[in-house]
Design an enzyme around this catalytic site. Structure first.
Site, PDB file in Angstrom:
ATOM      1  N   ASP A 245      46.494  30.087  42.568  1.00  0.00           N
ATOM      2  CA  ASP A 245      46.925  30.556  41.259  1.00  0.00           C
ATOM      3  C   ASP A 245      47.192  29.297  40.433  1.00  0.00           C
ATOM      4  O   ASP A 245      47.301  28.191  40.972  1.00  0.00           O
ATOM      5  CB  ASP A 245      48.165  31.446  41.358  1.00  0.00           C
ATOM      6  CG  ASP A 245      48.322  32.324  40.119  1.00  0.00           C
ATOM      7  OD1 ASP A 245      47.728  31.985  39.073  1.00  0.00           O
ATOM      8  OD2 ASP A 245      49.044  33.340  40.177  1.00  0.00           O
TER       9      ASP A 245
HETATM   10  C1  BGC Z   1      48.557  34.371  36.904  1.00  0.00           C
HETATM   11  C2  BGC Z   1      47.166  34.743  37.365  1.00  0.00           C
HETATM   12  C3  BGC Z   1      46.160  34.293  36.337  1.00  0.00           C
HETATM   13  C4  BGC Z   1      46.305  32.806  36.119  1.00  0.00           C
HETATM   14  C5  BGC Z   1      45.346  32.224  35.107  1.00  0.00           C
HETATM   15  C6  BGC Z   1      48.674  32.928  36.472  1.00  0.00           C
HETATM   16  O1  BGC Z   1      49.848  32.769  35.758  1.00  0.00           O
HETATM   17  O2  BGC Z   1      49.487  34.642  37.927  1.00  0.00           O
HETATM   18  O3  BGC Z   1      47.078  36.118  37.576  1.00  0.00           O
HETATM   19  O4  BGC Z   1      44.872  34.647  36.733  1.00  0.00           O
HETATM   20  O5  BGC Z   1      47.613  32.520  35.654  1.00  0.00           O
HETATM   21  O6  BGC Z   1      45.691  32.613  33.830  1.00  0.00           O
END
Ligand code: BGC
Length: 710
Positions: A245
């Site tokens: 993530d």
């Molecule tokens: C989220 C993800 C997301 C990623 C990119 C993170 O804060 O948990 O679900 O895909 O950011 O934006």
């Protein structure tokens, strides 16, 4: 399909191309595949014909472009997208074929926008109603979540775009999401939290998986040997790539050795990221075997080759995309209460409607965090109603309550999530309520459009709700409006359950409308006026009060540094049914404008069949649900679990035989001693009905031998 074969390891031609490329690559080039070179890209390797790889959120459409080194919008004018109803609404359709169309729509738009990997769907389980991201997930049941995810992924990847199933695993809350250490017993992990991921990977063929922010059993998910190497890549045979993530990597050693293939969203210069220079140096000085780097490069190359196309292809905002957005909303909106046939409204009999509530005019597309969309357009509930009734009905609007503007404030955290609306939430505004009451009195029908919002205290990434109650004085508003007008309909926009006890008995009709996407207002109007017969069913149990919900009843949420899933297997209806707690609305529940009868249930071989008749006077659709109840299990098990369902469209008066297949897996539980799924010999009841608490047919079956299930 190339992409599906890829994940299952059956595409020898693709593997050969990967190996040929790998042989030509330098250590630097392989390393470049393993980390980002901007917020949402990895570097091109022109010498080898490898394009720059673009990733994008998210589950409800292709996100607005940010740009390259910041979370701020890039300011492009060509980054609009179709805004689909949220995934919780999709789950409420109970229609995997529709999920496939939903995924295909996003896949086509991703192609048109030049994206290779789409960051969704999310399949975390609704463990607490308060999770700020429940709206992005598929509800409380692992079987339903798995079926919907498989449909979604097959549709999306069928367009030549990779899906990224997230957040693996144990990311059931936003509170302390970056550090909390999630603990649960092995059966709970295997039976509740892993099955949607496993289905997504093995049946859906998902090419990529996103490791969650949190820790699991002590180790961060992005460097979790057990989750990534042992289970995902080992037991499940996953051949795609695992990405972090955004900002979720904590060490080079952990990420290199314990299963991460792609680092995204870290801070600092791209070359200094954990899987950049430090990894390269480690390979050079012999700390890390080249084979480890090759494995990561291979996994990245497989996805790159499967998603790099000679033609860009794809399409944006077509009539078909708009129609899919609308159909998902129409099929997912749930009718919760409808006394005295208050709904559907009769366009020729209603002369005036008072539309009340901030959510009737609020745009929702951009909110919620990474799942936000820059929509081509968004039909609000008020616009949808106005469009439906034309000039024949007198429609007034009254705000009724005020919610804070979603103003980002303060510094963004590592994932770009900013605190929103730090000012105290507004309380009931007596003037707004008085005005709404006057409008309600003067109209034939009052429609209160309320619920939650995409901001702090609502459905929002980075924080959970703090309680189950409707915010901003809506309880009082609804009480007063319903006292002023007997024909009051409450429409809730929310990404999860809310408390309704303060007013439910006084209101004849309630509709759960989620965040229904850019055609949402039109879909809502078609449900309220009966152009479409509601067929959505709750993908979760709605508790009467927060303390009835399992994690809350046990004081298990929110933990401190550790979040212990004390309720174990008893999530959602598994808890309510096993403990005999009465929910407000049960899992699987939803009304229709017609009625259905069930007859002649039978088990033929491995298939349950039942004749379902539309016994009313309107066409409609029923979700037939099949639960399995072990009569005398050796280990404690939930009283019953969903193991099959089918959505069937029936014309008024029509009868169809609904067939739901069952395999050994439907009877199995995870035996932690044998480390295997077992379908034990013994008696089982098969329960068939339109909700988890409305069982219309019971069958008994006996399994004669105990078998292990893969
Ligand atoms: C989220 C993800 C997301 C990623 C990119 C993170 O804060 O948990 O679900 O895909 O950011 O934006």
């Amino acid at each position: 399909m190339l992409s599906l074969l890829l994940a299952q390891g059956a595409d020898a031609a693709l593997d050969a191309r990967v190996e040929a490329l790998l042989r030509q690559m330098t250590v630097e080039e392989k390393i470049a595949l393993c980390h980002g070179d901007s917020k949402f890209t990895t570097a091109a390797i022109p010498r080898l014909g490898i394009e720059r790889r673009w990733l994008s959120d998210g589950p409800h459409g292709v996100r607005e472009d940010v740009g390259p080194d910041t979370w701020n919008p890039a300011g492009h004018t060509d980054d609009f997208a179709t805004y689909m109803p949220v995934n919780l609404c999709l789950a409420a359709t109970w229609d995997p074929a529709l999920a496939r169309e939903y995924g295909a729509t996003i896949g086509q738009e991703a192609r048109a926008r030049g994206k290779h990997i789409m960051l969704g769907p999310g399949v975390n389980i609704l463990r607490t109603p308060l999770n700020g991201r429940n709206f992005e997930y598929f509800g409380e049941d692992p079987f339903l979540a798995g079926r919907m995810a498989v449909g979604y992924i097959q549709g999306e990847q069928g367009e030549g775009v990779a899906s990224c199933v997230k957040h693996f695993a144990g990311n059931e809350q936003e509170t302390r999401r970056n550090a909390v250490d999630v603990r649960m017993d092995e059966r709970t992990l295997r039976e509740i939290y892993l099955p949607p991921f496993r289905a997504a990977v093995q049946e859906g063929g998902a090419m990529t998986v996103m490791a969650a922010y949190n820790r699991f059993r002590g180790a961060y998910c992005s460097e979790n040997e057990e989750l990534l190497n042992t289970i995902l890549k080992g037991e499940w045979g996953f051949r795609g790539l695992v990405m972090s993530d955004w900002g979720g990597v904590h060490s080079t050693d952990g990420a290199v050795r314990h299963g991460l293939d792609l680092e995204m969203g870290s801070n600092g210069a791209y070359d200094d990221w954990f899987l950049a220079k430090p990894f390269r140096d480690g390979v050079r000085n012999g700390t890390y075997p080249v084979a480890l780097l090759d494995d990561k490069a291979r996994r990245n190359l497989r996805v790159i080759l499967a998603t790099q196309h000679a033609e860009r292809g794809g399409s944006l905002n077509t009539a078909a995309h708009q129609a899919t957005a609308r159909r998902v909303a129409e099929a997912g909106i749930v009718l919760l209460k409808n006394d005295h046939s208050t709904l559907p409204l009769k366009a020729d009999a209603v002369r005036s409607i008072a539309v009340i509530g901030d959510n009737a005019v609020r745009l929702t597309a951009r909110g919620g965090g990474s799942a936000g969309i820059k929509a081509f357009y968004e039909v609000t509930p008020l616009q949808g109603l106005l469009g439906r009734v034309g000039s024949s009905v007198d429609v007034t609007f009254s705000q009724g309550y005020r919610q804070p503007e979603r103003r980002p404030q303060g510094r963004a955290d590592v994932a770009g999530v900013r605190a929103t609306a730090t000012q105290a939430p507004p309380a009931a505004d007596p003037k707004l309520i008085d005005r709404a009451v006057r409008a309600a009195k003067a109209a034939d029908v009052a429609i209160v459009v309320g619920g939650l919002y995409h901001g702090r205290g609502g459905d929002d990434e980075g924080a959970d709700r703090t309680d189950l109650r409707l915010p901003f004085g809506q309880d009082e508003l609804i009480r007063r409006v319903s006292a002023a007008n007997k024909r009051t309909v409450v429409v809730l926009l929310s990404g999860g359950p809310v408390e309704m006890e303060p007013w439910l008995a006084k209101v004849p009709a309630v509709v759960q409308a989620w965040y229904p996407g850019m055609e949402g207002g039109a879909a809502l109007a078609s449900i309220l006026f009966g152009d479409v017969n509601p067929s959505g069913k709750l993908p979760y149990s709605s508790p009467k009060r927060l303390a009835d919900s399992p994690a809350h009843a046990l004081g298990a949420y929110p933990g401190e540094a550790t979040e212990e899933y004390k309720e174990g297997l008893l999530v959602g209806y598994r808890w309510f049914d096993t403990k005999g707690v009465e929910p407000l609305f049960p899992f699987g529940y939803g009304l229709s404008y017609t009625t259905f009868t069930y007859a002649n249930p039978r088990l033929e071989g491995d298939t349950v069949r039942v004749d379902v008749t539309n016994s009313g006077s309107r066409d409609g659709a029923e979700v037939v649900q099949l639960y399995v109840e072990p009569v005398a299990p050796r280990l404690p098990r939930p009283t019953k679990e969903l193991k099959g369902f089918a959505k069937v469209a029936l014309k008024a008066g029509e009868t169809k035989t609904v067939a739901i297949p069952l395999d050994a897996r439907a009877f199995a539980f995870y035996d932690p001693d044998r480390k295997a799924w077992l379908a034990e010999a013994g008696a089982y009841r098969l329960l068939v009905g339109p909700s988890s608490r409305d069982i219309r047919a019971r069958l008994e079956t006996r399994r004669t031998e105990t078998v292990t299930v893969p």
